[in-house]
Scaffold this motif. Structure first.
Motif, PDB file in Angstrom:
ATOM      1  N   TRP A 121      17.740   0.582  22.159  1.00  0.00           N
ATOM      2  CA  TRP A 121      17.684   0.899  23.614  1.00  0.00           C
ATOM      3  C   TRP A 121      16.881   1.949  24.002  1.00  0.00           C
ATOM      4  O   TRP A 121      15.676   1.858  25.501  1.00  0.00           O
ATOM      5  N   VAL A 122      16.664   2.967  23.530  1.00  0.00           N
ATOM      6  CA  VAL A 122      15.215   3.973  24.024  1.00  0.00           C
ATOM      7  C   VAL A 122      14.165   3.270  24.247  1.00  0.00           C
ATOM      8  O   VAL A 122      13.441   3.427  24.724  1.00  0.00           O
ATOM      9  N   CYS A 123      13.395   2.698  22.912  1.00  0.00           N
ATOM     10  CA  CYS A 123      12.133   2.232  22.732  1.00  0.00           C
ATOM     11  C   CYS A 123      12.219   1.077  24.114  1.00  0.00           C
ATOM     12  O   CYS A 123      11.342   0.582  24.019  1.00  0.00           O
ATOM     13  N   THR A 124      13.201   0.141  23.924  1.00  0.00           N
ATOM     14  CA  THR A 124      13.141  -0.545  25.360  1.00  0.00           C
ATOM     15  C   THR A 124      13.181   0.033  26.300  1.00  0.00           C
ATOM     16  O   THR A 124      12.159  -0.617  27.040  1.00  0.00           O
ATOM     17  N   ASN A 125      13.751   0.636  26.448  1.00  0.00           N
ATOM     18  CA  ASN A 125      13.610   1.624  27.982  1.00  0.00           C
ATOM     19  C   ASN A 125      11.541   2.449  28.054  1.00  0.00           C
ATOM     20  O   ASN A 125      11.473   1.992  29.673  1.00  0.00           O
ATOM     21  N   SER A 126      11.082   2.813  26.963  1.00  0.00           N
ATOM     22  CA  SER A 126       9.913   3.695  26.988  1.00  0.00           C
ATOM     23  C   SER A 126       8.927   2.510  26.884  1.00  0.00           C
ATOM     24  O   SER A 126       8.648   2.529  27.897  1.00  0.00           O
ATOM     25  N   ILE A 127       9.273   1.082  26.759  1.00  0.00           N
ATOM     26  CA  ILE A 127       8.514  -0.217  26.635  1.00  0.00           C
ATOM     27  C   ILE A 127       7.865  -0.510  27.686  1.00  0.00           C
ATOM     28  O   ILE A 127       7.019  -0.615  28.525  1.00  0.00           O
ATOM     29  N   GLU A 168      11.555  -7.994  33.102  1.00  0.00           N
ATOM     30  CA  GLU A 168      11.086  -6.118  32.647  1.00  0.00           C
ATOM     31  C   GLU A 168      11.482  -5.211  33.425  1.00  0.00           C
ATOM     32  O   GLU A 168      12.375  -4.801  32.695  1.00  0.00           O
ATOM     33  N   GLU A 169      11.813  -5.507  34.867  1.00  0.00           N
ATOM     34  CA  GLU A 169      12.868  -4.414  35.398  1.00  0.00           C
ATOM     35  C   GLU A 169      13.795  -4.302  34.422  1.00  0.00           C
ATOM     36  O   GLU A 169      15.325  -3.407  34.622  1.00  0.00           O
ATOM     37  N   ALA A 170      14.833  -5.849  34.528  1.00  0.00           N
ATOM     38  CA  ALA A 170      15.645  -6.268  33.650  1.00  0.00           C
ATOM     39  C   ALA A 170      15.951  -5.147  32.927  1.00  0.00           C
ATOM     40  O   ALA A 170      17.534  -4.538  31.840  1.00  0.00           O
ATOM     41  N   HIS A 171      15.380  -5.831  31.762  1.00  0.00           N
ATOM     42  CA  HIS A 171      15.208  -5.011  30.216  1.00  0.00           C
ATOM     43  C   HIS A 171      15.334  -3.133  30.234  1.00  0.00           C
ATOM     44  O   HIS A 171      15.523  -2.499  29.619  1.00  0.00           O
ATOM     45  N   GLN A 172      14.072  -2.867  31.140  1.00  0.00           N
ATOM     46  CA  GLN A 172      14.421  -1.270  31.234  1.00  0.00           C
ATOM     47  C   GLN A 172      15.787  -0.724  31.710  1.00  0.00           C
ATOM     48  O   GLN A 172      15.873   0.373  30.868  1.00  0.00           O
ATOM     49  N   GLU A 173      16.093  -1.570  32.406  1.00  0.00           N
ATOM     50  CA  GLU A 173      17.678  -0.748  33.119  1.00  0.00           C
ATOM     51  C   GLU A 173      18.662  -0.443  31.818  1.00  0.00           C
ATOM     52  O   GLU A 173      19.563  -0.329  32.381  1.00  0.00           O
ATOM     53  N   MET A 174      18.348  -1.934  31.427  1.00  0.00           N
ATOM     54  CA  MET A 174      19.474  -2.294  30.446  1.00  0.00           C
ATOM     55  C   MET A 174      19.364  -0.966  29.277  1.00  0.00           C
ATOM     56  O   MET A 174      20.095  -0.297  28.783  1.00  0.00           O
ATOM     57  N   GLY A 175      18.080  -0.546  29.416  1.00  0.00           N
ATOM     58  CA  GLY A 175      17.599   0.638  28.010  1.00  0.00           C
ATOM     59  C   GLY A 175      18.056   1.343  28.654  1.00  0.00           C
ATOM     60  O   GLY A 175      18.861   2.157  28.039  1.00  0.00           O
ATOM     61  N   GLN A 176      17.779   2.084  29.987  1.00  0.00           N
ATOM     62  CA  GLN A 176      18.217   3.304  30.441  1.00  0.00           C
ATOM     63  C   GLN A 176      19.197   3.722  30.693  1.00  0.00           C
ATOM     64  O   GLN A 176      20.091   4.427  30.084  1.00  0.00           O
ATOM     65  N   ARG A 177      20.814   2.318  30.794  1.00  0.00           N
ATOM     66  CA  ARG A 177      22.187   2.378  30.549  1.00  0.00           C
ATOM     67  C   ARG A 177      22.684   2.747  29.697  1.00  0.00           C
ATOM     68  O   ARG A 177      23.713   2.855  29.983  1.00  0.00           O
ATOM     69  N   ASN A 178      21.706   1.924  28.678  1.00  0.00           N
ATOM     70  CA  ASN A 178      22.210   2.415  27.562  1.00  0.00           C
ATOM     71  C   ASN A 178      22.285   2.955  26.150  1.00  0.00           C
ATOM     72  O   ASN A 178      22.565   3.127  25.913  1.00  0.00           O
ATOM     73  N   GLY A 179      20.904   3.789  26.643  1.00  0.00           N
ATOM     74  CA  GLY A 179      20.260   4.418  25.955  1.00  0.00           C
ATOM     75  C   GLY A 179      20.291   5.762  25.922  1.00  0.00           C
ATOM     76  O   GLY A 179      20.208   6.528  27.254  1.00  0.00           O
ATOM     77  N   ARG A 180      21.092   6.380  25.210  1.00  0.00           N
ATOM     78  CA  ARG A 180      21.532   7.949  25.000  1.00  0.00           C
ATOM     79  C   ARG A 180      20.057   9.132  25.072  1.00  0.00           C
ATOM     80  O   ARG A 180      19.330   8.533  24.153  1.00  0.00           O
TER      81      ARG A 180
END
Length: 169
Positions: A92-98, A131-143
């Motif tokens: 999730w951190v990787c997804t958010n970062s990308i 891409e916004e949905a993926h970022q939001e998923m990464g932010q929501r699920n990644g610590r």
């Protein structure tokens, strides 16, 4: 216009890298993180659609693809394997970062293309929501603990480097 060709080429290469990341994460998730398989399959399907969008645009306009395409495929795959082996939070951190990096890049592209190329603008705009949905998923699920900040930073720098290098190749 060379800048429009460069934008399409860079986005095409970026989508190839994203396919590598999600494919590798999915491979590991099927064994270690089974609860993530469905969402990773969905995100991978989005990236494949985006890749198809830019592939068609390259073909119709007679624009060559980025020479680094095989490198982006391999690099994405390696990044996906490593982050998936580090655990679901690293995914999730990787997804958010990308996606944070990509969305920043898309913002500039959309402003430029709005003034210069309606078709390319529509293509870039068509991927933004996913891409916004993926970022939001990464932010929501990644610590975002201190342990994972180096992963975010490293993935962000790798993504920025890949974007920059895509403009040169």
């Amino acid at each position: 216009m060379k800048e429009i060709e460069r934008i399409i080429r860079v986005d095409h290469a970026g989508e190839r890298g994203a396919i590598g990341v999600y494919s590798a994460q999915l491979l590991v998730a099927r064994v270690l993180h089974k609860d993530l398989v469905i969402v990773l399959e969905e995100m991978l399907s989005h990236e494949r659609e985006h890749y198809g969008t830019f592939s068609r645009l390259l073909k119709v306009r007679g624009i060559r693809h980025c020479y680094g395409l095989p490198l982006w495929a391999l690099g994405g795959w390696v990044l996906g394997i490593i982050t998936a082996l580090l655990g679901r939070n690293a995914i999730w951190v990787c997804t958010n970062s990308i996606e944070t990096t990509v969305l920043h890049h898309l913002k500039w592209q959309l402003a430029f293309l709005k003034l210069h190329d309606a078709e390319a603008h529509a293509a870039v705009l068509s991927i933004k929501k996913d891409e916004e949905a993926h970022q939001e998923m990464g932010q929501r699920n990644g610590r975002n603990s201190i342990i994972y900040q180096p992963i975010f930073w490293l993935v962000q720098r790798l993504t920025q480097f890949a974007i920059w290098l895509s403009t040169k190749l």
